[in-house]
Enzyme design. Structure first.
Site, mmCIF file in Angstrom:
data_model
loop_
_atom_site.group_PDB
_atom_site.id
_atom_site.type_symbol
_atom_site.label_atom_id
_atom_site.label_comp_id
_atom_site.label_asym_id
_atom_site.label_seq_id
_atom_site.Cartn_x
_atom_site.Cartn_y
_atom_site.Cartn_z
ATOM 1 N N GLY A 193 0.775 -1.237 0.000
ATOM 2 C CA GLY A 193 0.000 0.000 0.000
ATOM 3 C C GLY A 193 0.807 1.288 0.000
ATOM 4 N N LYS A 198 -15.286 -14.080 -7.064
ATOM 5 C CA LYS A 198 -15.164 -12.782 -7.743
ATOM 6 C C LYS A 198 -16.506 -12.071 -7.898
ATOM 7 C CE LYS A 198 -12.381 -12.349 -11.304
ATOM 8 N NZ LYS A 198 -11.714 -12.013 -12.581
ATOM 9 N N MET A 228 -4.299 -7.145 -7.088
ATOM 10 C CA MET A 228 -3.785 -8.253 -7.878
ATOM 11 C C MET A 228 -4.871 -9.136 -8.497
ATOM 12 S SD MET A 228 -0.722 -7.451 -7.820
ATOM 13 C CE MET A 228 0.234 -8.797 -8.521
ATOM 14 N N ARG A 229 -6.120 -8.708 -8.447
ATOM 15 C CA ARG A 229 -7.195 -9.475 -9.089
ATOM 16 C C ARG A 229 -7.559 -8.805 -10.408
ATOM 17 N NH1 ARG A 229 -8.897 -14.191 -6.056
ATOM 18 N NH2 ARG A 229 -8.113 -13.780 -3.966
ATOM 19 N N ASN A 253 -5.776 2.626 -13.055
ATOM 20 C CA ASN A 253 -4.747 1.710 -12.552
ATOM 21 C C ASN A 253 -3.370 2.326 -12.719
ATOM 22 O OD1 ASN A 253 -3.676 -0.791 -11.571
ATOM 23 N ND2 ASN A 253 -3.182 -1.380 -13.673
ATOM 24 N N HIS A 305 0.645 1.089 -13.279
ATOM 25 C CA HIS A 305 1.432 -0.093 -13.644
ATOM 26 C C HIS A 305 2.915 0.297 -13.713
ATOM 27 C CE1 HIS A 305 2.236 -4.013 -15.297
ATOM 28 N NE2 HIS A 305 3.074 -3.415 -16.126
HETATM 29 C C1 GRF Z 1 3.037 -0.840 -7.696
HETATM 30 O O1 GRF Z 1 4.301 -0.994 -8.285
HETATM 31 C C2 GRF Z 1 1.971 -0.690 -8.743
HETATM 32 O O2 GRF Z 1 2.415 -0.074 -9.902
HETATM 33 C C3 GRF Z 1 1.615 -2.124 -9.048
HETATM 34 O O3 GRF Z 1 1.676 -2.769 -7.813
HETATM 35 C C4 GRF Z 1 2.614 -2.107 -6.966
HETATM 36 C C5 GRF Z 1 1.910 -1.813 -5.674
HETATM 37 O O4 GRF Z 1 2.787 -1.322 -4.695
HETATM 38 N N1 GRF Z 1 0.335 -2.198 -9.709
HETATM 39 P P1 GRF Z 1 2.216 -0.721 -3.364
HETATM 40 O O5 GRF Z 1 1.325 -1.795 -2.724
HETATM 41 O O6 GRF Z 1 1.429 0.501 -3.697
HETATM 42 O O7 GRF Z 1 3.401 -0.422 -2.511
#
Ligand code: GRF
Length: 197
Positions: A12, A64, A89-90, A106, A108
């Site tokens: 987080g 889900k 992660m879903r 999102n 990434h």
């Molecule tokens: C981040 O690198 C984000 O881009 C990816 O998952 C990671 C989450 O990190 N989708 P955090 O839980 O916010 O530290």
């Protein structure tokens, strides 16, 4: 005031960076709740420490569909306008994405469309690219494939290790996410980005 929720599965740090931006008034919006698919996500604990309400979605017990229905109901009952993914992660179903079309964002950790998927940092590192980065995009029914809202490049220098690269990527994420959301919440999706492809 614009209201959003954050979905996460892990530590987080992006949620915390967004919460800091809200607290400091850089991001003029309100985090209604932080939700996770897993009760033991560190990010939930960190959200609670900040006084943010947390929700555990019943992915492991009910699946889900029930989880997404719960989330949809929560958002509509509370007038939550944006769903912000930060390490969730879903994969959201196409029904859910359609029901919230253009309202799910999102982040990434690569320059999409390069290195989509679960390990964008590691994949870029192992490929040996000289430049990678961060992408913020709207979510569509594909994986890491929706319209791009913002990107930041991060150079991979000869002295970098996977660990230092991860640190640089996360620093870029923390600097970019709140700014992008701030613009998105104020002005909507930039037309030239939404429709270019
Ligand atoms: C981040 O690198 C984000 O881009 C990816 O998952 C990671 C989450 O990190 N989708 P955090 O839980 O916010 O530290």
């Amino acid at each position: 005031m614009t209201s959003f929720c954050i979905l996460l599965s892990g530590r987080g740090s992006n949620m915390e960076a967004l919460a800091d931006a809200v607290r400091d008034g850089r991001l003029d919006a309100r985090i209604d709740f932080v939700a996770s698919d897993t009760a033991d996500a560190t990010g939930l604990e960190r959200a609670r420490e900040r006084g943010i309400e947390t929700v555990v979605l019943p992915y492991s017990s009910e699946g889900k569909k029930a989880s997404e229905q719960r989330l949809s109901r929560l958002c509509s009952a509370r007038g939550v306008e944006w769903i912000v993914l930060a390490g969730f992660m879903r994969i959201l179903s196409s029904e859910f994405v359609m029901a919230h079309a253009g309202r799910i964002v999102n982040i990434h950790p690569s320059l999409l469309p390069s290195f989509p998927g679960r390990d964008g940092i590691g994949d870029a590192w192992r490929w040996g690219v000289a430049v990678t980065g961060v992408t913020i995009h709207l979510v569509d029914a594909g994986i890491d494939s929706g319209p791009i809202l913002a990107q930041r490049a991060v150079e991979i220098l000869p002295e970098d290790s996977l660990e230092t690269l991860e640190e640089k990527i996360h620093a870029a994420e923390h600097a970019l996410y709140w700014k992008t959301l701030s613009e998105l919440f104020r002005t909507g999706v930039p037309a030239e980005r939404r429709w270019r492809r």
